[in-house]
Design an enzyme around this catalytic site. Structure first.
Site, mmCIF file in Angstrom:
data_model
loop_
_atom_site.group_PDB
_atom_site.id
_atom_site.type_symbol
_atom_site.label_atom_id
_atom_site.label_comp_id
_atom_site.label_asym_id
_atom_site.label_seq_id
_atom_site.Cartn_x
_atom_site.Cartn_y
_atom_site.Cartn_z
ATOM 1 N N HIS A 129 0.417 -1.413 0.042
ATOM 2 C CA HIS A 129 -0.172 0.180 0.024
ATOM 3 C C HIS A 129 1.181 1.154 0.257
ATOM 4 O O HIS A 129 -0.087 2.241 -0.640
ATOM 5 C CB HIS A 129 -0.991 0.338 1.208
ATOM 6 C CG HIS A 129 -1.488 -1.352 1.450
ATOM 7 N ND1 HIS A 129 -2.749 -1.567 0.192
ATOM 8 C CD2 HIS A 129 -2.520 -1.993 2.462
ATOM 9 C CE1 HIS A 129 -3.036 -2.500 0.868
ATOM 10 N NE2 HIS A 129 -3.174 -2.933 1.688
ATOM 11 N N HIS A 144 5.150 7.178 6.642
ATOM 12 C CA HIS A 144 4.956 6.589 5.303
ATOM 13 C C HIS A 144 4.507 7.514 4.236
ATOM 14 O O HIS A 144 4.337 8.933 5.049
ATOM 15 C CB HIS A 144 3.673 5.219 5.149
ATOM 16 C CG HIS A 144 2.281 5.791 6.022
ATOM 17 N ND1 HIS A 144 2.129 5.985 7.495
ATOM 18 C CD2 HIS A 144 1.824 6.213 5.285
ATOM 19 C CE1 HIS A 144 1.250 6.249 7.816
ATOM 20 N NE2 HIS A 144 0.562 6.603 6.389
ATOM 21 N N HIS A 189 1.709 8.975 0.665
ATOM 22 C CA HIS A 189 1.320 9.380 -0.174
ATOM 23 C C HIS A 189 1.499 9.603 -1.499
ATOM 24 O O HIS A 189 1.935 10.751 -1.216
ATOM 25 C CB HIS A 189 -0.137 9.553 0.828
ATOM 26 C CG HIS A 189 -0.461 8.468 1.988
ATOM 27 N ND1 HIS A 189 -1.438 7.100 1.660
ATOM 28 C CD2 HIS A 189 0.132 8.828 3.087
ATOM 29 C CE1 HIS A 189 -1.429 6.797 2.936
ATOM 30 N NE2 HIS A 189 -0.832 7.259 3.900
ATOM 31 N N HIS A 218 3.414 11.271 6.537
ATOM 32 C CA HIS A 218 2.950 10.704 7.572
ATOM 33 C C HIS A 218 4.024 10.556 8.584
ATOM 34 O O HIS A 218 4.484 9.611 8.539
ATOM 35 C CB HIS A 218 1.771 10.114 7.314
ATOM 36 C CG HIS A 218 0.148 10.333 7.185
ATOM 37 N ND1 HIS A 218 -0.503 9.772 5.970
ATOM 38 C CD2 HIS A 218 0.594 11.667 6.555
ATOM 39 C CE1 HIS A 218 -1.454 10.821 5.933
ATOM 40 N NE2 HIS A 218 -1.134 12.018 5.700
ATOM 41 N N THR A 225 -5.962 6.636 8.040
ATOM 42 C CA THR A 225 -6.172 6.863 6.786
ATOM 43 C C THR A 225 -6.405 5.632 6.030
ATOM 44 O O THR A 225 -6.054 6.412 4.651
ATOM 45 C CB THR A 225 -5.606 8.256 5.542
ATOM 46 O OG1 THR A 225 -4.650 7.623 5.926
ATOM 47 C CG2 THR A 225 -5.425 9.619 6.707
ATOM 48 N N THR A 226 -6.540 4.372 6.627
ATOM 49 C CA THR A 226 -6.374 3.469 5.608
ATOM 50 C C THR A 226 -7.781 2.772 6.267
ATOM 51 O O THR A 226 -7.215 2.350 7.590
ATOM 52 C CB THR A 226 -5.297 2.730 5.449
ATOM 53 O OG1 THR A 226 -4.905 2.523 7.188
ATOM 54 C CG2 THR A 226 -4.058 3.789 4.726
#
Length: 279
Positions: A114, A140, A142, A159, A227-228
């Site tokens: 992801h 991580h 995005h 993040h 957010t996941t």
């Protein structure tokens, strides 16, 4: 006469013999399974998390339907990310100053299917929010950014996920725009794992997270969620207004692995976004 006497005797002996065999059979203990066999059967019966993604029938729109544990993705009232409308934010002068306690640290990288996640080799980094310390658990990326500013996305978002001693979460959100090459992340980018990993890839040099932060550390704070999936709420979000830069080549390299791994913005509902002064 002998035959009449012998047959009942034989019949009686046969019945006694069968009864004895039956008794012995009942006393035989059940075969015990080897511990490793029992563990294997347990693993096969464990419920695996539902597969989710960023597109199609397993994309963000359907996360809440994929698994009952994801219901808050659909029903939650404090979901993230959000669109931060700077003109509608509230200033709060009473909150304690946000403190960054970052030092150069060794990290390893994982591709979890992801995103690319950085895992610290030691718990040396932390932030202090309203007097409570949160230790850095991982970071991580995005693309494009998950949070918006006045309806606009940035090229990427970083993040930094922190956890307190009571398992509460506080996440720093850093916007990333195309510009100069990011020297702090240079060695990390050389080690980006392009496929899903089973073992982390070590970064050859320590990462100085303090050097990664922008000069202006004005932040926007609000109560949100992961957010996941499972989109758990009660997450303290701290989003810095000034973006950091990465080169086009660095951004493109990440997008070759993850073309789009962002969740769209969620309704603000009755929440307030507070703006904090630069620290």
């Amino acid at each position: 006469m002998k035959k009449k006497i012998i047959y009942p005797i034989l019949s009686t002996c046969l019945l006694l013999s069968l009864a004895a065999c039956s008794s012995k059979t009942a006393d035989v203990p059940k075969e015990e399974k080897a511990p490793e066999k029992v563990q294997e059967e347990k693993q096969t019966t464990e419920v695996q998390p539902a597969h989710w993604s960023y597109e199609g029938e397993t994309g963000p729109e359907y996360w809440g339907d994929l698994d009952p544990t994801n219901a808050v993705c659909t029903n939650g009232q404090e979901q993230s990310p959000i669109n931060i409308e700077t003109a509608k934010t509230e200033k709060d002068d009473e909150v304690e100053e946000l403190k960054f306690n970052y030092a150069p640290t060794n990290f390893s990288l994982a591709n979890n299917g992801h995103t690319i996640q950085g895992n610290p080799a030691a718990i040396d980094n932390s932030i202090v929010v309203d007097g409570e310390e949160y230790k850095l658990a991982q970071f991580h990326f995005h693309t494009p950014s998950e949070h918006q500013f006045n309806g606009q996305n940035f090229d990427m978002e970083l993040h930094l996920v922190h956890k307190s001693a009571s398992n509460e979460l506080a996440v720093i959100g850093l916007m990333i725009k195309e510009g100069a090459a990011n020297s702090v992340l240079e060695q990390s980018w050389k080690a980006l794992p392009k496929e899903v990993t089973t073992n982390d890839v070590k970064v050859t040099e320590a990462i100085d997270l303090m050097g990664l932060l922008p000069e202006n550390k004005q932040t926007f704070r609000y109560e949100g969620s992961l957010t996941t999936p499972p989109c758990s709420e009660e997450v303290e979000w701290i989003v810095l207004e000034q973006p950091i830069e990465m080169s086009k080549e660095q951004i493109d390299l990440f997008r070759q692995i993850f073309e789009d791994n962002h969740r769209p913005v969620q309704p603000l509902n009755d929440r307030e976004v507070e703006v904090e002064p630069s620290v």
